[in-house]
Design an enzyme around this catalytic site. Structure first.
Site, PDB file in Angstrom:
ATOM      1  N   GLY A 118       1.014  -1.082  -0.302  1.00 20.32           N
ATOM      2  CA  GLY A 118       0.061   0.039   0.059  1.00 20.32           C
ATOM      3  C   GLY A 118       1.065   1.185   0.069  1.00 20.32           C
ATOM      4  O   GLY A 118       0.753   2.466   0.212  1.00 20.32           O
ATOM      5  N   LYS A 163       4.802   1.324  -4.521  1.00 16.01           N
ATOM      6  CA  LYS A 163       5.313   1.288  -5.464  1.00 16.01           C
ATOM      7  C   LYS A 163       5.120   1.513  -6.882  1.00 16.01           C
ATOM      8  O   LYS A 163       5.904   1.761  -7.638  1.00 16.01           O
ATOM      9  CB  LYS A 163       5.777  -0.181  -5.165  1.00 16.01           C
ATOM     10  N   SER A 164       4.164   0.762  -7.343  1.00 15.10           N
ATOM     11  CA  SER A 164       3.466   0.622  -8.886  1.00 15.10           C
ATOM     12  C   SER A 164       3.650   2.025  -9.400  1.00 15.10           C
ATOM     13  O   SER A 164       4.246   1.942 -10.346  1.00 15.10           O
ATOM     14  CB  SER A 164       1.927   0.131  -8.787  1.00 15.10           C
ATOM     15  N   CYS A 183       3.311   1.798  25.905  1.00  7.48           N
ATOM     16  CA  CYS A 183       4.002   2.601  25.996  1.00  7.48           C
ATOM     17  C   CYS A 183       2.781   3.740  27.167  1.00  7.48           C
ATOM     18  O   CYS A 183       3.508   4.209  27.799  1.00  7.48           O
ATOM     19  CB  CYS A 183       4.406   3.133  24.600  1.00  7.48           C
TER      20      CYS A 183
HETATM   21  P1  ADP Z   1       1.746  -0.955  -3.408  1.00  7.88           P
HETATM   22  O1  ADP Z   1       2.281  -1.856  -4.523  1.00  7.88           O
HETATM   23  O2  ADP Z   1       2.915  -0.768  -2.787  1.00  7.88           O
HETATM   24  O3  ADP Z   1       1.096  -2.207  -2.709  1.00  7.88           O
HETATM   25  P2  ADP Z   1       0.401   0.452  -4.938  1.00  7.88           P
HETATM   26  O4  ADP Z   1       1.270   0.461  -5.801  1.00  7.88           O
HETATM   27  O5  ADP Z   1      -0.255  -0.664  -5.334  1.00  7.88           O
HETATM   28  O6  ADP Z   1       1.062   0.089  -3.456  1.00  7.88           O
HETATM   29  O7  ADP Z   1      -0.119   1.725  -4.610  1.00  7.88           O
HETATM   30  C1  ADP Z   1      -1.518   1.039  -3.604  1.00  7.88           C
HETATM   31  C2  ADP Z   1      -2.385   3.094  -3.269  1.00  7.88           C
HETATM   32  O8  ADP Z   1      -2.082   3.770  -3.095  1.00  7.88           O
HETATM   33  C3  ADP Z   1      -2.783   3.097  -4.429  1.00  7.88           C
HETATM   34  O9  ADP Z   1      -4.382   3.320  -4.815  1.00  7.88           O
HETATM   35  C4  ADP Z   1      -2.423   4.135  -5.285  1.00  7.88           C
HETATM   36  O10 ADP Z   1      -3.146   4.854  -5.942  1.00  7.88           O
HETATM   37  C5  ADP Z   1      -1.871   4.944  -3.635  1.00  7.88           C
HETATM   38  N1  ADP Z   1      -0.840   6.102  -4.359  1.00  7.88           N
HETATM   39  C6  ADP Z   1       0.142   5.457  -4.725  1.00  7.88           C
HETATM   40  N2  ADP Z   1       0.954   6.792  -4.884  1.00  7.88           N
HETATM   41  C7  ADP Z   1       0.170   7.881  -4.165  1.00  7.88           C
HETATM   42  C8  ADP Z   1       0.449   9.307  -4.138  1.00  7.88           C
HETATM   43  N3  ADP Z   1       1.621   9.660  -4.636  1.00  7.88           N
HETATM   44  N4  ADP Z   1      -0.789   9.958  -3.552  1.00  7.88           N
HETATM   45  C9  ADP Z   1      -1.914   8.891  -3.204  1.00  7.88           C
HETATM   46  N5  ADP Z   1      -1.993   8.228  -3.848  1.00  7.88           N
HETATM   47  C10 ADP Z   1      -0.521   6.891  -3.933  1.00  7.88           C
HETATM   48 ZN    ZN Z   2       5.617   1.852  22.007  1.00  3.40          ZN
HETATM   49 MG    MG Z   3       2.466  -4.078  -5.347  1.00  2.00          MG
END
Ligand code: ADP
Ligand code: ZN
Ligand code: MG
Length: 590
Positions: A69, A72-73, A431
């Protein structure tokens, strides 16, 4: 050996040099900003995203470690649209690929995929597109099998490489390369061919697995030398972690959850995780009876019902989803204010992932887990087939039973990270109530428990955890009561002692399989013999206020409010326990 948790060798890039990549005056910076807004409809990059995007656009090889979340994508999608040609993305699962394609459709970024079920025509069009200078797609998602098995694909990639149209290679879930990871996939082992054939193409490995031994292994397998590794801390500083003791019987905890939701979390969005499909139905309907807009979600539901619940929850038409693990992948609601676990998770990693669905918007949110004695054994029988299932479950139990260590620091151990108490900032119950427990000598209690188990063993009887507690509390058959020393500990205290003895290996679990179920029994553990030594002593932490967590707190409350709340003054618990044991001896004599 490389499987040890050795710290990484000297950094590939100095700190100052690295900080240069946080800037926005690169030749590509304007374009990045424009596509972020116009193609991806996002306002701002997260801190490490900018650095990652600049590094990969500068042609560096990169490993990116961020929690699920974390976003990364975007770190390869955005560079893809800012580069000539196309980016190859290796993804382990077709379903993940489909999710991405669907998402990219909504952003107008042209993307295609190739997998085992692609039609001939589709494959042909994709293969042709790869060498088309007009680049009909910016992202090409493939499975590792395709790379390993399709000579045609490799030959087209080579053509594209020569035409300078292969702009970047991203390997998603890169930990799948390593057999030390939790998710090894044999075809990932063959991906080294990409860097060997296309050495000048920047490579990007992405994962949520932070173990350095796994990353080192992946480097070797992918044949990238000295990639830059960017890691965000897994510490979710806006989440408040709390453990509550679950009373035996299902109603108390459900009422407790309902009153939390109707008061503290009034009109706020949340998830209640449960152990089974049956529990999902049951807890949802009990919450409904108590006036909460809660609906179940589990794998066995009609897909239409599932997506309706998901949709209504996402649009805040229902407040709470009562869900099994099936509610996970793809859940991406930013304003989840609470994740309550009606039963413990099967591991700390699972708990981190599940509770981590709270507070994605970086505003404060609460993660509360209800810790019940009987649940330990329900989950134990469920994970019995997994090699490390039991050990992981006991770590989770340890996390819950813990009273003196920061909850965050216990989680950090599982991510090879060190978060000290400052990293918590009083955002966990231990904590906040640092001195809310005392150390109690439970040696005598332990001897009583062992005596019951020895007696049972001598009669060739197996003892379930429930029977053990009941026998010890004097609720077993009358003739048995005469032979054992019963305890006057409260039920919750008795359970806590047994859990402690299990964690400390004075007791151990013992499974037996029937054609219909797996039964869980308790046996003497490795350290039981130590108790024959009259000077051996066992201590455990117990709460000063009896069994219940002393205070109700949340991320939103300040320490002052907490202290002036229903805080119980210290009680001379140690003395109390002693008196109780004397009492129990007397009762046995009667
Ligand atoms: P991961 O692969 O790291 O688990 P994702 O690439 O699937 O995560 O992204 C998770 C969510 O975060 C997606 O819904 C994406 O649109 C959102 N997201 C990514 N970058 C940003 C950003 N800069 N601002 C707001 N939302 C973002
Ligand atoms: Zn703590
Ligand atoms: Mg991913």
């Amino acid at each position: 050996s490389s499987s040890s948790k050795s710290s990484r060798a000297e950094p590939v890039m100095s700190k100052q040099e690295m900080q240069r990549y946080d800037g926005t005056n690169f030749p590509w910076s304007k374009e990045v900003e424009q596509h972020l807004r116009d193609s991806f409809h996002l306002i701002k990059l997260r801190p490490l995203q900018l650095r990652a995007i600049n590094l990969t656009l500068a042609g560096r090889d990169l490993f990116l470690v961020m929690p699920t979340g974390g976003g990364k994508s975007l770190c390869y999608q955005l560079p893809a649209v800012c580069s000539q040609g196309f980016t190859v993305v290796v993804t382990p699962l077709v379903s993940l690929m489909e999710d991405q394609i669907m998402y990219l459709k909504s952003t107008d970024v042209p993307a295609v995929m190739l997998n085992a079920s692609s039609t001939k025509e589709h494959s042909k069009a994709v293969m042709e597109g790869m060498t088309d200078p007009k680049s009909p797609f910016k992202l090409l998602y493939v499975t590792p099998e395709k790379i390993a098995k399709s000579k045609l694909l490799m030959s087209r990639l080579e053509k594209a490489y020569k035409a300078k149209l292969l702009s970047r290679i991203a390997v998603d879930e890169v930990h799948c390369c390593s057999q030390w990871g939790h998710d090894f996939r044999p075809d990932y082992k063959l991906l080294g061919i990409l860097k060997r054939q296309f050495p000048s193409v920047p490579m990007l490995g992405l994962t949520a697995t932070a173990t350095s031994s796994v990353l080192k292994d992946c480097e070797k397998i992918l044949c990238v030398s000295q990639p830059i590794t960017l890691t965000t801390s897994f510490n979710r500083t806006n989440l408040y972690y709390e453990v509550r003791i679950k009373e035996p019987g299902s109603d108390a905890s459900i009422s407790d959850i309902a009153s939390l939701i109707t008061s503290r979390y009034k009109e706020q969005s949340g998830i209640v995780y449960v152990f089974s499909q049956k529990d999902a139905e049951l807890v949802a309907s009990e919450l409904q009876k108590r006036g909460v807009s809660a609906y179940p979600y589990h794998a066995n539901m009609d897909p239409k019902d599932k997506s309706r619940v998901h949709r209504k929850w996402t649009s805040n038409k229902i407040q709470v989803v009562v869900a099994t693990l099936a509610f996970g992948m793809g859940i991406d609601k930013p304003d989840v204010r609470f994740v309550v676990h009606h039963s413990i998770s099967k591991s700390i990693e699972n708990y981190y992932q599940e509770s981590g669905r709270a507070g994605r918007d970086d505003c404060p949110a609460d993660c509360i887990v209800y810790f019940g004695f009987a649940d330990i054994f329900r989950i134990s029988t469920m994970v019995v087939m997994e090699n490390t299932g039991q050990r992981k479950l006991l770590h989770m139990v340890e996390y819950c039973q813990n009273m003196d260590r920061c909850r965050r620091s216990l989680m950090a151990l599982h991510f090879d990270e060190v978060w000290d108490d400052e990293g918590c900032n009083q955002m966990c119950d231990t904590c906040r109530h640092a001195k809310d427990y005392i150390s109690v000598d439970i040696t005598q209690h332990a001897r009583e428990v062992l005596q019951i188990l020895e007696l049972a063993a001598s009669m060739d009887e197996k003892v379930t955890p429930l029977k053990l507690v009941e026998a010890w509390m004097g609720k077993g058959p009358a003739k048995r009561r005469k032979m054992i020393q019963t305890t006057a500990l409260s039920r919750l205290q008795a359970e806590a002692v047994i859990v402690h003895l299990l964690l400390q290996e004075y007791l151990r679990e013992d499974f037996s399989f029937t054609p219909y179920t797996t039964n869980f029994y308790i046996k003497l553990g490795r350290k039981a013999l130590l108790l024959k030594n009259p000077t051996h002593a066992i201590h455990m932490n117990m709460r000063e206020c009896g069994d219940r967590p002393a205070v109700n707190t949340s991320a939103a409350k300040t320490r002052e409010e907490v202290v002036s709340g229903n805080y119980c003054p210290a009680q001379p618990q140690q003395k109390l326990l002693k008196e109780q044991s004397n009492f129990s001896q007397k009762r046995d004599l009667m």
